[in-house]
Design an enzyme around this catalytic site. Structure first.
Site, PDB file in Angstrom:
ATOM      1  N   TYR A 162      16.545  -9.855   2.154  1.00 29.76           N
ATOM      2  CA  TYR A 162      16.125  -8.603   1.534  1.00 29.76           C
ATOM      3  C   TYR A 162      17.317  -7.780   1.040  1.00 29.76           C
ATOM      4  CZ  TYR A 162      11.331  -9.586   2.788  1.00 29.76           C
ATOM      5  OH  TYR A 162      10.087 -10.172   2.873  1.00 29.76           O
TER       6      TYR A 162
ATOM      7  N   LEU B 203       5.219 -10.672   1.931  1.00 27.26           N
ATOM      8  CA  LEU B 203       5.618 -11.530   0.812  1.00 27.26           C
ATOM      9  C   LEU B 203       5.550 -12.949   1.365  1.00 27.26           C
ATOM     10  CD1 LEU B 203       8.781 -11.314  -1.450  1.00 27.26           C
ATOM     11  CD2 LEU B 203       8.106 -13.420  -0.363  1.00 27.26           C
TER      12      LEU B 203
ATOM     13  N   LEU C 245      -3.173   1.223   6.943  1.00 25.28           N
ATOM     14  CA  LEU C 245      -3.544   2.358   6.087  1.00 25.28           C
ATOM     15  C   LEU C 245      -2.992   2.270   4.667  1.00 25.28           C
ATOM     16  CD1 LEU C 245      -3.094   5.352   8.572  1.00 25.28           C
ATOM     17  CD2 LEU C 245      -5.191   4.122   7.969  1.00 25.28           C
TER      18      LEU C 245
ATOM     19  N   SER D 204       0.869  -1.175   0.000  1.00 26.47           N
ATOM     20  CA  SER D 204       0.000   0.000   0.000  1.00 26.47           C
ATOM     21  C   SER D 204       0.909   1.229   0.000  1.00 26.47           C
ATOM     22  CB  SER D 204      -0.936   0.006   1.225  1.00 26.47           C
ATOM     23  OG  SER D 204      -0.185   0.153   2.418  1.00 26.47           O
TER      24      SER D 204
ATOM     25  N   HIS E  93       3.641  -4.968   2.831  1.00 27.53           N
ATOM     26  CA  HIS E  93       3.130  -5.577   4.057  1.00 27.53           C
ATOM     27  C   HIS E  93       3.564  -7.026   4.195  1.00 27.53           C
ATOM     28  CE1 HIS E  93       0.310  -2.318   5.152  1.00 27.53           C
ATOM     29  NE2 HIS E  93       0.233  -2.135   3.844  1.00 27.53           N
TER      30      HIS E  93
END
Length: 197
Positions: free
Chosen positions: A158, A114, A101, A87, A112
């Protein structure tokens, strides 16, 4: 918006005519109709590790209704095998308020979750999906960077995907601490001109 990508040609029948089959592999934005499949994969992936899910079913539906263009699903033979849900966020760093949000005027894509289906883990699908997602974000005029939070043991994963650690995240969930990471989304005009976006 994201066009489906087929990695293998449709199968042909012995007579040389194409059979109508599902594409072997397809990437597309998710829809609210995908929410249950998303939640089943996420629940299995996270509850065994942390005891909770980043997003519950109603939250998944919430984001897939508000901003489906910030999600990406990987389907094999029509079955969801991996996904990302994001988002927009409008501040420099993530806060507790960022969890539920979507800020349409924001320029940071908050990733948010994976998750990869248990039957296809350890095949590099998470890395491939993240690479495709970051390439896709370059086609979105509003996206300037991607943000996520993860537990410390996931930081090397990451980092291999090109994210850099920003330090401890102020967000806590059920006593878990997180590292906040970011990835710049660069070259918007160039990418849009040269990538078919």
């Amino acid at each position: 918006f994201l066009k489906p990508v087929h990695l293998r040609s449709p199968r042909s029948s012995p007579g040389g005519q194409r059979r109508h089959t599902l594409p072997a592999s397809e990437f597309r934005c998710l829809s609210p109709e995908d929410a249950v499949s998303v939640f089943e994969i996420e629940r299995e992936a996270f509850i065994s590790v942390s005891g909770d899910c980043p997003l519950h079913l109603d939250e998944i539906r919430h984001f897939l209704n508000l901003c489906p263009e910030l999600s990406l699903g990987w389907f094999e033979e029509g079955r969801l095998v991996a996904f990302i849900i994001g988002s927009l966020w409008d501040q420099e760093r993530l806060s507790q308020a960022a969890l539920p949000l979507h800020k349409p005027q924001g320029s940071a894509v908050h990733i948010h979750v994976l998750a990869v289906h248990r039957t296809v883990r350890q095949q590099g699908k998470g890395s491939i999906l993240m690479w495709r997602y970051l390439q896709y974000l370059r086609c979105l005029p509003s996206a300037r960077r991607a943000l996520l939070m993860c537990e410390a043991f996931l930081v090397p994963f990451y980092q291999k995907c090109g994210f850099e650690a920003l330090g401890p995240c102020e967000v806590t969930v059920g006593g878990l601490a997180f590292v906040e990471m970011q990835h710049p989304v660069r070259g918007h005009a160039f990418m849009r001109r040269n990538s078919g976006c």
